[in-house]
Design a protein around this motif. Structure first.
Motif, short mmCIF file in Angstrom:
data_model
loop_
_atom_site.label_atom_id
_atom_site.label_comp_id
_atom_site.label_asym_id
_atom_site.label_seq_id
_atom_site.Cartn_x
_atom_site.Cartn_y
_atom_site.Cartn_z
N ARG A 1 61.00 30.97 37.91
CA ARG A 1 61.24 30.20 36.67
C ARG A 1 62.46 30.77 35.96
O ARG A 1 62.91 31.87 36.24
N GLU B 1 59.65 27.84 46.66
CA GLU B 1 60.21 28.64 45.56
C GLU B 1 59.33 28.48 44.31
O GLU B 1 58.97 27.36 43.96
N THR B 2 59.02 29.60 43.67
CA THR B 2 58.17 29.56 42.48
C THR B 2 58.81 30.23 41.26
O THR B 2 58.17 30.35 40.22
N GLN C 1 61.13 25.57 36.33
CA GLN C 1 60.75 26.22 37.58
C GLN C 1 61.50 25.54 38.70
O GLN C 1 61.78 24.33 38.62
#
Length: 86
Positions: free
Chosen positions: A76, A73-74, A67
């Motif tokens: 992945r 920022e999330t 991730q």
């Protein structure tokens, strides 16, 4: 675009190993962006960084999902499926 990835099942809540790239902090190198391994918590630098420690971690451990470890920022990424997961 498919966002399902069977490898997400290997991910779980982790504690980041460092506030920056683990290896770059030890060697005094710089990084561009950070990535968090969702299997073990290793923090490594992205492929735009000179040492590409996040990818090297995947190659050494086969931990497939990272991730972004950048603020806000999330997203992945699965290395095995080469799949961006929002």
């Amino acid at each position: 675009m498919t966002t399902a990835c069977a490898h997400l099942a290997l991910s779980h809540p982790v504690t980041p190993s460092a506030e920056g790239c683990e290896e770059c902090l030890r060697s005094g190198d710089e990084w561009v962006h950070l990535r968090l391994c969702l299997c073990c918590g290793h923090v490594g630098c992205c492929d735009d960084s000179p040492n590409q420690h996040a990818t090297r971690h995947f190659l050494a451990t086969e931990h497939p999902v990272i991730q972004s470890f950048e603020p806000g920022e999330t997203w992945r990424w699965c290395y095995i499926d080469k799949l961006f997961i929002p």
